[in-house]
Design a protein around this motif. Sequence first.
Motif, mmCIF file in Angstrom:
data_model
loop_
_atom_site.group_PDB
_atom_site.id
_atom_site.type_symbol
_atom_site.label_atom_id
_atom_site.label_comp_id
_atom_site.label_asym_id
_atom_site.label_seq_id
_atom_site.Cartn_x
_atom_site.Cartn_y
_atom_site.Cartn_z
ATOM 1 N N ALA A 277 0.732 -1.194 0.048
ATOM 2 C CA ALA A 277 0.194 0.012 0.067
ATOM 3 C C ALA A 277 0.815 1.183 -0.023
ATOM 4 O O ALA A 277 1.952 1.219 0.663
ATOM 5 N N TRP A 278 0.324 2.165 -0.772
ATOM 6 C CA TRP A 278 1.016 3.668 -0.662
ATOM 7 C C TRP A 278 0.299 4.978 -0.926
ATOM 8 O O TRP A 278 -1.020 4.610 -1.201
ATOM 9 N N ARG A 279 0.744 5.856 -0.576
ATOM 10 C CA ARG A 279 0.038 7.253 -0.893
ATOM 11 C C ARG A 279 0.017 7.462 -2.422
ATOM 12 O O ARG A 279 1.040 7.404 -3.068
ATOM 13 N N LYS A 280 -1.128 7.591 -3.162
ATOM 14 C CA LYS A 280 -1.275 8.023 -4.343
ATOM 15 C C LYS A 280 -0.436 9.389 -4.706
ATOM 16 O O LYS A 280 0.117 9.366 -5.919
ATOM 17 N N SER A 281 -0.234 10.196 -3.777
ATOM 18 C CA SER A 281 0.215 11.662 -4.010
ATOM 19 C C SER A 281 1.701 11.611 -3.495
ATOM 20 O O SER A 281 2.421 12.591 -3.758
ATOM 21 N N ASP A 282 2.359 10.517 -3.167
ATOM 22 C CA ASP A 282 3.618 10.355 -2.703
ATOM 23 C C ASP A 282 4.617 10.337 -3.882
ATOM 24 O O ASP A 282 4.505 9.643 -5.058
ATOM 25 N N SER A 283 5.224 11.484 -3.829
ATOM 26 C CA SER A 283 6.512 11.797 -4.833
ATOM 27 C C SER A 283 7.684 11.113 -4.512
ATOM 28 O O SER A 283 8.774 11.393 -5.304
ATOM 29 N N ASN A 284 7.877 10.378 -3.383
ATOM 30 C CA ASN A 284 9.421 9.592 -3.003
ATOM 31 C C ASN A 284 9.696 8.559 -4.253
ATOM 32 O O ASN A 284 8.869 7.707 -4.413
ATOM 33 N N PRO A 285 10.668 8.673 -4.998
ATOM 34 C CA PRO A 285 11.020 7.985 -5.808
ATOM 35 C C PRO A 285 11.228 6.484 -5.461
ATOM 36 O O PRO A 285 11.540 5.513 -6.103
ATOM 37 N N LEU A 286 11.590 6.369 -3.999
ATOM 38 C CA LEU A 286 11.698 5.112 -3.338
ATOM 39 C C LEU A 286 10.738 4.152 -3.605
ATOM 40 O O LEU A 286 10.717 3.045 -3.256
ATOM 41 N N VAL A 287 9.430 4.923 -3.513
ATOM 42 C CA VAL A 287 8.220 3.979 -3.251
ATOM 43 C C VAL A 287 8.232 3.216 -4.428
ATOM 44 O O VAL A 287 7.837 1.853 -4.471
ATOM 45 N N PRO A 288 7.987 3.671 -5.789
ATOM 46 C CA PRO A 288 7.721 2.573 -7.049
ATOM 47 C C PRO A 288 9.280 1.674 -6.954
ATOM 48 O O PRO A 288 9.012 0.540 -7.326
ATOM 49 N N ARG A 289 10.378 2.116 -6.550
ATOM 50 C CA ARG A 289 11.426 1.174 -6.633
ATOM 51 C C ARG A 289 11.166 -0.136 -5.755
ATOM 52 O O ARG A 289 11.551 -1.264 -6.086
ATOM 53 N N LEU A 290 10.713 0.355 -4.552
ATOM 54 C CA LEU A 290 10.306 -0.729 -3.593
ATOM 55 C C LEU A 290 8.940 -1.903 -4.064
ATOM 56 O O LEU A 290 9.363 -2.881 -3.899
ATOM 57 N N ARG A 291 8.280 -1.179 -4.824
ATOM 58 C CA ARG A 291 7.136 -1.821 -5.500
ATOM 59 C C ARG A 291 7.652 -2.652 -6.468
ATOM 60 O O ARG A 291 7.249 -4.021 -6.553
ATOM 61 N N ALA A 292 8.802 -2.289 -7.135
ATOM 62 C CA ALA A 292 9.249 -2.939 -8.179
ATOM 63 C C ALA A 292 10.171 -4.099 -7.741
ATOM 64 O O ALA A 292 10.110 -5.099 -8.402
ATOM 65 N N ALA A 293 10.459 -4.217 -6.690
ATOM 66 C CA ALA A 293 11.473 -4.967 -6.189
ATOM 67 C C ALA A 293 10.652 -6.325 -6.012
ATOM 68 O O ALA A 293 11.125 -7.586 -5.991
ATOM 69 N N PHE A 294 9.390 -6.434 -5.780
ATOM 70 C CA PHE A 294 8.474 -7.655 -5.806
ATOM 71 C C PHE A 294 8.816 -8.577 -7.233
ATOM 72 O O PHE A 294 8.672 -9.605 -7.224
ATOM 73 N N ASP A 295 8.918 -7.514 -8.095
ATOM 74 C CA ASP A 295 9.352 -8.694 -9.394
ATOM 75 C C ASP A 295 10.681 -9.135 -9.318
ATOM 76 O O ASP A 295 10.819 -10.182 -10.127
ATOM 77 N N GLN A 296 11.801 -8.614 -8.659
ATOM 78 C CA GLN A 296 12.897 -9.188 -8.547
ATOM 79 C C GLN A 296 12.943 -10.549 -7.648
ATOM 80 O O GLN A 296 13.821 -11.497 -7.809
#
Length: 308
Positions: A277-296
Amino acid sequence: MERPELPLPQLHAFVVLAEELHFGHAATRLGIAQPPLSQQIRRLEDKVGYALFTREPGRIGLTPAGRELLPAARHALTDLADGLTAARQVGSGRAGRLRIGFAASVALTVLPGLLRTFRGRFPAVDLDIREMTTAPQLAALREGSIDIGLLREPPAHDTELGFETVLDEPFVAVLSASHPLATQRAVRVEQLANCPFVLLPRTVGPSLYDQITNLCIAAGFTPQVTQHAVEWQTVCALVETGLGVSLAPESIRRIRLKGVAFRRIEPNAARTRVAVAWRKSDSNPLVPRLRAAFDQDPPDGPRRRPNQ
């Protein structure tokens, strides 16, 4: 007394000239002509109020004021360079701080692999990991005190938060080893109708609590909850003492207590979801990077299903 501001280009010119002690060599190193270099040094000396270099035919040297300024100027330029590097790393999502909330049961499923993968790819990121049940995670996300949540059974709709299912798993029956049903390889939910239940309080995970309750209602009874515990470890410990039975996500099997038996549910149709879960308005670039780590490092079982 007001402190004079020392422009960084002038400090840079000063440090290079102090190292070269030759206007021609310093100008070449800076990529400028000698007159602009001389002007930079003059402006800096005007701000300091004293000469920084001695000037004699064929040679220059540092004055006492120049020798005093040199280490501070080098330090300022180094700090600026370090700051620019750090800013670029944070801006690109390769450094910075990421605050992650996680439900205790998630530590038995996706969390270890996720952190291992993410730390391997982004070792400069400062991870702040906080154990929190689902309801407090949702509140913390909305108020901005965490950046990412790993929780069970996210709400169906939310205008502020985004959710993505990263794992779903079946339920199991949690029984004391001495319970008569523990002799079976699988149990039907209706066989638990006359048993007291031990569950998490609804306040810490409303959706999961309702899902377990609805499983029982679909089997023809309302569970009689006689004990509550905030953590699954405690739920299992109370079951071990014979205070009741429970229904839990399958990953709870990894809590190994000698006096507890885990049995699969038949029919095995109901499943519980783990979501990021994440805030839709969050601009922290680390948030999508952590979400992408599930693919790794994908967890076992069906996963990666967007909720919204």
